[in-house]
Design an enzyme around this catalytic site. Sequence first.
Site, PDB file in Angstrom:
ATOM      1  N   LEU A 156      42.151 -70.151 -18.966  1.00 60.14           N
ATOM      2  CA  LEU A 156      41.223 -69.250 -19.663  1.00 60.14           C
ATOM      3  C   LEU A 156      39.726 -69.454 -19.284  1.00 60.14           C
ATOM      4  CD1 LEU A 156      42.880 -69.442 -23.088  1.00 60.14           C
ATOM      5  CD2 LEU A 156      42.991 -67.353 -21.524  1.00 60.14           C
ATOM      6  N   ASP A 157      38.838 -68.684 -19.561  1.00 54.11           N
ATOM      7  CA  ASP A 157      37.286 -69.206 -19.442  1.00 54.11           C
ATOM      8  C   ASP A 157      37.268 -70.204 -20.437  1.00 54.11           C
ATOM      9  OD1 ASP A 157      37.254 -67.414 -17.224  1.00 54.11           O
ATOM     10  OD2 ASP A 157      36.235 -65.871 -18.732  1.00 54.11           O
ATOM     11  N   ARG A 158      35.855 -71.039 -20.368  1.00 50.69           N
ATOM     12  CA  ARG A 158      35.848 -72.043 -21.080  1.00 50.69           C
ATOM     13  C   ARG A 158      35.413 -71.661 -22.576  1.00 50.69           C
ATOM     14  NH1 ARG A 158      30.528 -74.309 -22.754  1.00 50.69           N
ATOM     15  NH2 ARG A 158      29.483 -72.779 -21.279  1.00 50.69           N
ATOM     16  N   ARG A 167      36.225 -59.226 -19.325  1.00 50.38           N
ATOM     17  CA  ARG A 167      34.965 -59.096 -19.380  1.00 50.38           C
ATOM     18  C   ARG A 167      34.428 -58.061 -18.460  1.00 50.38           C
ATOM     19  NH1 ARG A 167      33.432 -65.366 -18.815  1.00 50.38           N
ATOM     20  NH2 ARG A 167      31.369 -64.567 -19.510  1.00 50.38           N
TER      21      ARG A 167
END
Length: 289
Positions: free
Chosen positions: A135-137, A232
Site C-alpha cells: 500500500l502507498d504510505r 489514484r
Amino acid sequence: MRTERQWVIQEHSNGMAVREFLKQEARFSRQFFKKVKESGAVYLDGKQVRLHKSLETGGKLKVIFPEERRSARILPEDLPLSIIYEDEDFIVVNKQAGIAVSPSVQHPSGTIANGLAYYYDQHNISSAVHIVTRLDRDTSGLMVVSKHQYGHALLSEHTDLKRQYVALAEGMFSEESGRISAPIGRKRGSIIEREVQPEGRPAETDYRIIQTGKDRTLVELSLLTGRTHQIRVHMSHIGHPLFGDTLYGGKPSPWLTGQALHCCRVDFKHPFTSEFLTFSLPIPDNWQY
C-alpha cells in the site's frame, strides 16, 4: 526457527523424482529450488535424501527451507502493529495511513517492514519480510505479508487474490458503476508519479458508487491488475481525483494526510491449506462523507 513444509505423496506422483516433484507439484521457482538445493534440506519418511530419489505413494516428503537474509536497511524497530490474522505462513496487517511500508531515502525508518522485523525477532521467525500486497504510505487498510519466500511466490501468482478498496472521489459520477481500462506508465521526469499513457502496462479498475455527497462520492473499487498508484491514476484520469490526493489533482483535505483511499477487503485461497480466507475492515472513522 527455520521454516519447513511437508507433503504426502499422492498416486499421480508415484515414481517422480524429488526434484521434479518440487518443481512441478510444489511449484518451486527456479531461484527458490536452487536455494533449497544449496542450503536447505530434503527428507523422505524421516531420512535425508538426494534430489534424484524416486517417490512412492504415501511417502512423506519434508523440505527445510534455507535461512533467509534480511536487507541491511530493514532494522528491527519496536513499532505498534495491528495484526488481525497470523498463521505459520502469512500475516495480515491493518496499516494506518501515513506510515510507509518499506524503508526508502525519504522514509529510512519507522515503516511497517521495520516493525515486522522486530516482531519476527521477538517470535523467533528467521525470515526476511515479504510484502505480498503493498500500500502507498498514505493509503490505509489491509496488507498481506508472507513469512517466507516460498509463500510470497505462490500467493503473488494467485489470480484469485482479490483486493477491494473504498475511496472518496471528487465530484459526481454519471454512471453507478463501470470499468476503467487505461494503461499506466511512469511519468517522464518523475521517479514517483505515474500517468495513463499508450505505451504503459495494461491496467483495469472496476468501480461502484456507494454514496453521493455534495461535492464528493464514496466509491468501492476492485483491482483487476496491480500497477503502482493504479486507483489514484485511474480516478484522476476520468476526472474524479481522490479527495486529498494533491499529487494527482485532488484538493487538499483539512482532515486527512494524503489521499482518501482504504483497502477494506482481501480474499485469497491459502496456497497450503486450500482454505478460502476473507478479511474486511470498516471505512475509517475520520472520513467525512
